[in-house]
Design a protein around this motif. Structure first.
Motif, PDB file in Angstrom:
ATOM      1  N   MET A 163       0.850  -1.173   0.000  1.00 29.04           N
ATOM      2  CA  MET A 163       0.000   0.000   0.000  1.00 29.04           C
ATOM      3  C   MET A 163       0.892   1.231   0.000  1.00 29.04           C
ATOM      4  N   ARG A 164       0.636   2.136  -0.896  1.00 27.30           N
ATOM      5  CA  ARG A 164       1.413   3.369  -1.014  1.00 27.30           C
ATOM      6  C   ARG A 164       0.992   4.377   0.053  1.00 27.30           C
ATOM      7  N   CYS A 165       1.979   5.060   0.640  1.00 28.00           N
ATOM      8  CA  CYS A 165       1.728   6.066   1.679  1.00 28.00           C
ATOM      9  C   CYS A 165       1.047   7.283   1.053  1.00 28.00           C
TER      10      CYS A 165
ATOM     11  N   GLN B 145       3.712  -0.722   6.549  1.00 25.55           N
ATOM     12  CA  GLN B 145       3.491  -1.916   7.357  1.00 25.55           C
ATOM     13  C   GLN B 145       2.140  -1.829   8.059  1.00 25.55           C
ATOM     14  N   VAL B 146       1.459  -2.969   8.132  1.00 26.50           N
ATOM     15  CA  VAL B 146       0.206  -3.054   8.868  1.00 26.50           C
ATOM     16  C   VAL B 146       0.546  -3.233  10.340  1.00 26.50           C
ATOM     17  N   LYS B 147       0.034  -2.326  11.180  1.00 23.75           N
ATOM     18  CA  LYS B 147       0.291  -2.402  12.614  1.00 23.75           C
ATOM     19  C   LYS B 147      -0.875  -3.043  13.370  1.00 23.75           C
ATOM     20  N   ASP B 148      -2.099  -2.898  12.824  1.00 25.75           N
ATOM     21  CA  ASP B 148      -3.262  -3.425  13.516  1.00 25.75           C
ATOM     22  C   ASP B 148      -4.371  -3.670  12.492  1.00 25.75           C
ATOM     23  N   SER B 149      -5.064  -4.785  12.605  1.00 27.26           N
ATOM     24  CA  SER B 149      -6.215  -5.092  11.749  1.00 27.26           C
ATOM     25  C   SER B 149      -7.371  -5.525  12.622  1.00 27.26           C
ATOM     26  N   ARG B 150      -8.545  -5.040  12.280  1.00 27.59           N
ATOM     27  CA  ARG B 150      -9.749  -5.462  13.000  1.00 27.59           C
ATOM     28  C   ARG B 150     -10.964  -5.228  12.127  1.00 27.59           C
TER      29      ARG B 150
ATOM     30  N   ASP C  90     -19.598  -2.588  11.771  1.00 24.83           N
ATOM     31  CA  ASP C  90     -20.725  -3.318  11.187  1.00 24.83           C
ATOM     32  C   ASP C  90     -20.303  -4.632  10.528  1.00 24.83           C
ATOM     33  N   GLY C  91     -19.005  -4.956  10.595  1.00 24.54           N
ATOM     34  CA  GLY C  91     -18.525  -6.235  10.090  1.00 24.54           C
ATOM     35  C   GLY C  91     -18.437  -6.354   8.581  1.00 24.54           C
ATOM     36  N   THR C  92     -18.583  -5.244   7.858  1.00 20.72           N
ATOM     37  CA  THR C  92     -18.554  -5.315   6.398  1.00 20.72           C
ATOM     38  C   THR C  92     -17.198  -4.944   5.811  1.00 20.72           C
ATOM     39  N   ALA C  93     -16.244  -4.606   6.667  1.00 23.86           N
ATOM     40  CA  ALA C  93     -14.921  -4.208   6.181  1.00 23.86           C
ATOM     41  C   ALA C  93     -13.863  -4.565   7.221  1.00 23.86           C
ATOM     42  N   ILE C  94     -12.622  -4.602   6.774  1.00 31.39           N
ATOM     43  CA  ILE C  94     -11.477  -4.773   7.667  1.00 31.39           C
ATOM     44  C   ILE C  94     -10.776  -3.424   7.756  1.00 31.39           C
ATOM     45  N   ARG C  95     -10.587  -2.949   8.958  1.00 25.98           N
ATOM     46  CA  ARG C  95      -9.900  -1.672   9.196  1.00 25.98           C
ATOM     47  C   ARG C  95      -8.443  -1.982   9.507  1.00 25.98           C
ATOM     48  N   ARG C  96      -7.530  -1.372   8.761  1.00 24.46           N
ATOM     49  CA  ARG C  96      -6.107  -1.613   8.976  1.00 24.46           C
ATOM     50  C   ARG C  96      -5.405  -0.303   9.301  1.00 24.46           C
ATOM     51  N   ARG C  97      -4.663  -0.284  10.423  1.00 25.02           N
ATOM     52  CA  ARG C  97      -3.796   0.844  10.765  1.00 25.02           C
ATOM     53  C   ARG C  97      -2.437   0.543  10.162  1.00 25.02           C
ATOM     54  N   ARG C  98      -1.915   1.497   9.406  1.00 19.79           N
ATOM     55  CA  ARG C  98      -0.646   1.302   8.705  1.00 19.79           C
ATOM     56  C   ARG C  98       0.377   2.345   9.139  1.00 19.79           C
ATOM     57  N   PHE C  99       1.639   1.976   8.961  1.00 18.41           N
ATOM     58  CA  PHE C  99       2.773   2.820   9.310  1.00 18.41           C
ATOM     59  C   PHE C  99       3.692   2.897   8.100  1.00 18.41           C
ATOM     60  N   CYS C 100       4.081   4.123   7.710  1.00 14.67           N
ATOM     61  CA  CYS C 100       4.981   4.302   6.573  1.00 14.67           C
ATOM     62  C   CYS C 100       6.419   4.279   7.070  1.00 14.67           C
ATOM     63  N   THR C 101       7.228   3.382   6.512  1.00 14.01           N
ATOM     64  CA  THR C 101       8.634   3.305   6.915  1.00 14.01           C
ATOM     65  C   THR C 101       9.448   4.438   6.310  1.00 14.01           C
ATOM     66  N   GLY C 102       8.894   5.135   5.324  1.00 11.36           N
ATOM     67  CA  GLY C 102       9.595   6.250   4.693  1.00 11.36           C
ATOM     68  C   GLY C 102       9.508   7.536   5.497  1.00 11.36           C
TER      69      GLY C 102
ATOM     70  N   GLY D 107       7.255   7.891   8.387  1.00  8.07           N
ATOM     71  CA  GLY D 107       6.864   7.665   9.775  1.00  8.07           C
ATOM     72  C   GLY D 107       5.415   7.986  10.094  1.00  8.07           C
ATOM     73  N   ASN D 108       4.639   8.446   9.109  1.00  8.93           N
ATOM     74  CA  ASN D 108       3.227   8.762   9.352  1.00  8.93           C
ATOM     75  C   ASN D 108       2.389   7.499   9.439  1.00  8.93           C
ATOM     76  N   ARG D 109       1.259   7.628  10.123  1.00  8.66           N
ATOM     77  CA  ARG D 109       0.296   6.531  10.246  1.00  8.66           C
ATOM     78  C   ARG D 109      -0.972   6.907   9.480  1.00  8.66           C
ATOM     79  N   PHE D 110      -1.643   5.901   8.951  1.00 10.92           N
ATOM     80  CA  PHE D 110      -2.901   6.120   8.255  1.00 10.92           C
ATOM     81  C   PHE D 110      -3.739   4.853   8.324  1.00 10.92           C
ATOM     82  N   THR D 111      -5.019   4.984   8.005  1.00 13.11           N
ATOM     83  CA  THR D 111      -5.962   3.879   8.087  1.00 13.11           C
ATOM     84  C   THR D 111      -6.473   3.530   6.695  1.00 13.11           C
ATOM     85  N   THR D 112      -6.601   2.244   6.413  1.00 14.70           N
ATOM     86  CA  THR D 112      -7.220   1.786   5.176  1.00 14.70           C
ATOM     87  C   THR D 112      -8.367   0.842   5.534  1.00 14.70           C
ATOM     88  N   PHE D 113      -9.297   0.696   4.603  1.00 13.20           N
ATOM     89  CA  PHE D 113     -10.418  -0.218   4.780  1.00 13.20           C
ATOM     90  C   PHE D 113     -10.448  -1.177   3.605  1.00 13.20           C
ATOM     91  N   GLU D 114     -10.690  -2.446   3.897  1.00  8.48           N
ATOM     92  CA  GLU D 114     -10.790  -3.474   2.865  1.00  8.48           C
ATOM     93  C   GLU D 114     -12.220  -3.988   2.889  1.00  8.48           C
TER      94      GLU D 114
END
Length: 150
Positions: free
Chosen positions: A1-3, A12-17, A21-33, A35-42
């Motif tokens: 995933m691009r920052c 890197q994925v730091k946390d997934s849950r 409502d159970g219709t998506a996976i929420r992922r907390r990500r960390f950019c190694t370039g 250092g910012n954090r961001f959230t993605t949904f699958e």
């Protein structure tokens, strides 16, 4: 995933849950370039949808556009963000189940109006005023009288 901040490709994925409502996976990500954090949904996508516009154009379905329009209708109303997400998820699921890949924009508008009518009448009227292209105050009056006398 691009920052989204620096464009670095190594995150890197730091946390997934699961989402609430159970219709998506929420992922907390960390950019190694940077250092910012961001959230993605699958989310599950059953099929690609194409929207048939009233002028005959065909455009790919844009979930974010639908989400924005529902948020605008619900702005400054007592409708939680989680509820808005559930509305949009339900509409998208219905479209994927009903449509054979192509759905008229009118049908999407009708589904949004059905959902908003049950959630908040002010949001319902706001959405309807744009969707049905109200141009004068009397348009609101006629719509509201229909709302009061179903």
């Amino acid at each position: 995933m691009r920052c989204p901040y620096c464009g670095h490709e190594d995150t890197q994925v730091k946390d997934s849950r699961p989402s609430d409502d159970g219709t998506a996976i929420r992922r907390r990500r960390f950019c190694t370039g940077c250092g910012n954090r961001f959230t993605t949904f699958e989310r599950v996508q059953l099929r690609d949808l194409t929207v048939l516009k009233t002028d005959g154009r065909r455009v790919p379905f844009d979930r974010d556009k639908l989400l924005r329009s529902v948020r605008i209708a619900c702005r400054k109303r007592p409708v939680e963000e989680e509820r808005i997400e559930r509305i949009v998820n339900a509409i998208q699921r219905r479209m994927e189940m009903e449509a054979e890949g192509e759905i008229p924009s009118r049908r999407i508008g009708e589904m949004v109006m059905e959902a908003l009518r049950e959630v908040d009448q002010v949001a319902y009227v706001r959405f309807a005023s744009v969707y049905q292209n109200f141009s004068e105050a009397k348009d609101f009056g006629a719509f509201l009288s229909d709302l009061e006398n179903p």
